[in-house]
Structure formats: C-alpha cells, structure tokens
Design an enzyme around this catalytic site. Structure first.
Site, PDB file in Angstrom:
ATOM      1  CB  SER A  90      35.947  11.990 -81.190  1.00  0.00           C
ATOM      2  OG  SER A  90      35.664  11.643 -79.850  1.00  0.00           O
ATOM      3  CE  LYS A  93      38.587  13.406 -78.237  1.00  0.00           C
ATOM      4  NZ  LYS A  93      37.142  13.131 -78.191  1.00  0.00           N
ATOM      5  CE1 TYR A 175      40.809  10.174 -79.774  1.00  0.00           C
ATOM      6  CE2 TYR A 175      38.969   8.982 -78.781  1.00  0.00           C
ATOM      7  CZ  TYR A 175      39.442   9.951 -79.651  1.00  0.00           C
ATOM      8  OH  TYR A 175      38.558  10.684 -80.394  1.00  0.00           O
ATOM      9  CD  GLU A 297      43.332   9.473 -84.676  1.00  0.00           C
ATOM     10  OE1 GLU A 297      42.818   8.590 -85.414  1.00  0.00           O
ATOM     11  OE2 GLU A 297      42.798   9.867 -83.619  1.00  0.00           O
ATOM     12  CE  LYS A 340      39.660  12.145 -83.371  1.00  0.00           C
ATOM     13  NZ  LYS A 340      38.830  10.944 -83.101  1.00  0.00           N
ATOM     14  N   GLY A 342      34.347   9.927 -85.296  1.00  0.00           N
ATOM     15  CA  GLY A 342      33.636  10.524 -84.171  1.00  0.00           C
ATOM     16  C   GLY A 342      32.279   9.889 -83.975  1.00  0.00           C
ATOM     17  CB  SER A 343      30.773   7.600 -82.105  1.00  0.00           C
ATOM     18  OG  SER A 343      31.421   6.915 -83.150  1.00  0.00           O
TER      19      SER A 343
END
Length: 395
Positions: A90, A93, A175, A297, A340, A342-343
């Site tokens: 993510s 994004k 989310y 964020e 941020k 992400g996975s």
C-alpha cells in the site's frame, strides 16, 4: 499511548546467526552510532519474525545511507543490495496519489468533481454524489478494505454501480483498496491513458525512478526478491482488480528513498510535478492525531511514538472511523511526520520522513510482519537521524 519495542537476548543471538549487514553506500560512510542503532533495531526484529532479508535506507539532509541484511532469495542465496526490488504493497497508494495530483495540476481533473464525471458507466449510481477526493481519502462512505473475491475486471463496474454507501460521503474514513483503486483508474482516464502506462512511461521517469515498476521486466527479474509466507514458502503478489493502483509498485530501497527526498524537496523537478508532489501532503480529514492527506498520513511534529502507532493500528486500518473534515484543508507544511505502511502476503514495508528536519527512513522486508514493529523501528531510527543532523550542524 506509549509503546516500547522489547527484544529478548535469545532473539538477538538468533538474529546474529540469520542476518549479516551488507555494505553501506552513499556520499559518506554511515556514522558508527547510526550503524549501531540500525543494527540493534533490525537484527532482533528479523530473528523474532524469521525475516530472511531487510533493506534499510535513510537520508539526513541529502546524505544517504544503506543497510542491507540477509537474502533476497533463499532459493539461490541472493544477497540484498540497494537495487533489490521489493513489493511495497500500500505504499503504492502514495504513487497513485502523486499521479492524480499531477492530473489536477495539468487541468485534467479536479478533485472536487464527482467520480461519475470521469466514467459515464457510473452515471446514475452513488458515485454521482461521491467526489474524487472522497475516493482518494477513503471517505466515500464505507467501501470495503478489499475488492470482494468474486469480483473480476469484467464485473467490477457492475459492483460499483450496485454499491450503496453506509455513511454520508465525507463523514467516515474507511481504509479501502476499492476506493483508492477507482481513484487511480479515474485519474488515468482523465489523462486518456492506462494507469500502468502513465506510471511507467511518464510519472516514474519524470521522478528519475529507474528501478521502480508496476510490471518488473524480464531483465530485472533476478533483482526481484521473493517474499516469504509464515511457513517459509516463497511468494509474489497475485494479479487482482485495481492491483496496480492500490498495491502494485515494486521498487528498490534506493529508489524509494529518492521518492522520499523528492517529497521533502522537489525543487529539482519539473515545477508542475513538484507542486503535485507537495499537494499530496494537504490534510483533508483527521482521525485522532492522524491527518489523512492524499495517499500519505501525517502527524504534527514533534510527535510521540504512541500517536503514530495509534494511527497505524488495526482500529484505524480495518474499521470505519468518524472523521473530522478539515475546513479549509490543511496546506502542506514541513513540521509534520509523514508516513505510510504497505504489505503484500510476502512483503512488509514502511516509510516515514520529517520535511522540516530533512530526515527520512525506508524499511523494506521480504516478509509481512506486524506494522507496529515497523513503526517503532522507524521511530527509533528517525530519532537517531535527528541526533546525527544536530551533530552535522554542530548543535
């Protein structure tokens, strides 16, 4: 809320067996104190979670340092380097947000427009009342975390046409990959090209990211790390609806660090792109101490670890949260911590940086492990970077 990362002596001993630090490279060698902090942070974490390889990249006022641990692939014992390609989940994004922001800067779209304006198939649906900004900030009204398993590329528009929001748009943050996925798709439509082509042929080259891909080319597959499941099976991400827009970027620690630096100072870029990157830091909604920007964020800086952990918690990620709309939106500023996570099934990553301090950290691993530990590790390293910056300035 305060949190402490606890590592047992046994885990540290195990870590020394399973991971070795690779060479550090950059304008200067990493200071011994920084090297020690990274070592003491990373090795126990790798041992505790059975992580085969991790790449850490840090920047301090333009000086870059790289720390590589373990292997990119168990199958052929490939060591990690700054060129090793990771799935960043993510964190992708933020690239999607950058493309949409660029589209707005060139006049291709306006974030306040209703989503259906850019896709006539959605006219007459709930998306007549849901804006592009709602999609980009997960405030459309309750789109789920994932595209439902039964939905395919052929049926996805029918899914959106039939979807009804649980909440009034702009009141709750939930989310969502379907939210940012449609956002990226509509941004690409506004520019009259496919998302993949715009990303790989326009945006990434404009940023000088030559080791970043949606689709890893055949000549770079040897640099593409394998991710690993809990049982040790090698994994790579599966194709899915809106995968490129939501979680499809593969990149290296060096390229992701450059992206971080461009987010802190894009003065060397095309001015339109520089403005677009800066605009992704605009704050639109607040949940607790976390402010939802476009992809990113943010937290007022200085902040404490507890606040950043809360903003990355399961409650914020997996549940709908009442969101306070910032009116007017909070303009981009430097005294914030921007982050941020992400996975994918086989990879775990995290990025955090503080523009006012010109410090940032990238953490990439070829295993999905708890986000809270990534946040705590990055916070510890950022603290060390702040001390190193003071030493550079003689303060």
């Amino acid at each position: 809320m305060k949190s402490t990362l606890i590592c047992k002596c046994a885990a540290l001993a195990a870590a020394l067996c399973v991971a070795q630090a690779g060479a550090q490279s950059g304008p200067t060698d990493a200071p011994a104190s920084l090297h020690q902090v990274v070592d003491e942070t990373v090795r126990p974490m790798m041992a505790a979670h059975g992580i085969l390889g991790m790449a850490i990249a840090v920047t301090v006022r333009g000086d870059q340092y790289f720390f590589n641990y373990g292997l990119a692939s168990r199958e052929d014992n490939r060591e990690l380097t700054e060129r090793t390609l990771f799935e960043i989940g993510s964190i992708s994004k933020t690239f999607t947000a950058t493309l949409a922001s660029y589209a707005q800067e060139i006049g291709a779209l306006t974030l306040a427009d209703n989503a259906s304006k850019y896709l006539p198939a959605l006219e007459g649906s709930s998306f007549d009342r849901i804006s592009l900004l709602d999609l980009g900030t997960y405030t459309a009204g309750g789109l789920p975390l994932q595209v439902p398993d039964e939905i395919t590329a052929d049926t996805v528009l029918d899914y959106y046409k039939g979807w009804r929001p649980q909440y009034a748009p702009g009141t709750h943050r939930q989310y969502s990959n379907p939210s940012i996925g449609l956002f990226g798709h509509l941004a690409a439509l506004s520019m009259h090209a496919s998302f993949d082509v715009l990303m790989e042929k326009k945006l990434l080259p404009m940023m000088g990211l030559r080791n970043t891909y949606i689709h890893v080319p055949s000549e770079r597959m040897n640099d593409y790390a394998y991710g690993y499941a809990e049982d040790g099976q090698p994994l790579r991400v599966n194709p899915g609806v809106w995968d490129a827009e939501a979680y499809g970027v593969k990149t290296s620690a060096a390229d992701l660090l450059r992206f971080v630096e461009l987010n802190m100072d894009g003065s060397g870029l095309d001015p339109t792109l520089s403005r677009a990157i800066s605009a992704t830091h605009t704050g639109y909604y607040q949940v607790g101490d976390m402010v939802q920007a476009l992809g990113w964020e943010t937290y007022a800086y200085p902040t404490d670890l507890g606040s950043v952990l809360e903003g990355n918690s399961a409650k914020v990620v997996l549940e709908p949260n009442k969101a306070r709309k910032l009116t007017p939106p909070a303009p981009p500023r430097t005294n914030v911590l921007i982050n941020k996570s992400g996975s994918t099934n086989g990879f775990g990553g995290y990025v955090a940086f503080v523009p006012a301090e010109q410090i940032g950290v990238v953490i990439l691993a070829n295993k999905n492990y708890p986000v809270a530990e990534r946040v705590a590790a990055a916070f510890k390293i950022l603290t060390a970077l702040g001390r190193h910056k003071e030493a550079q300035l003689g303060g």
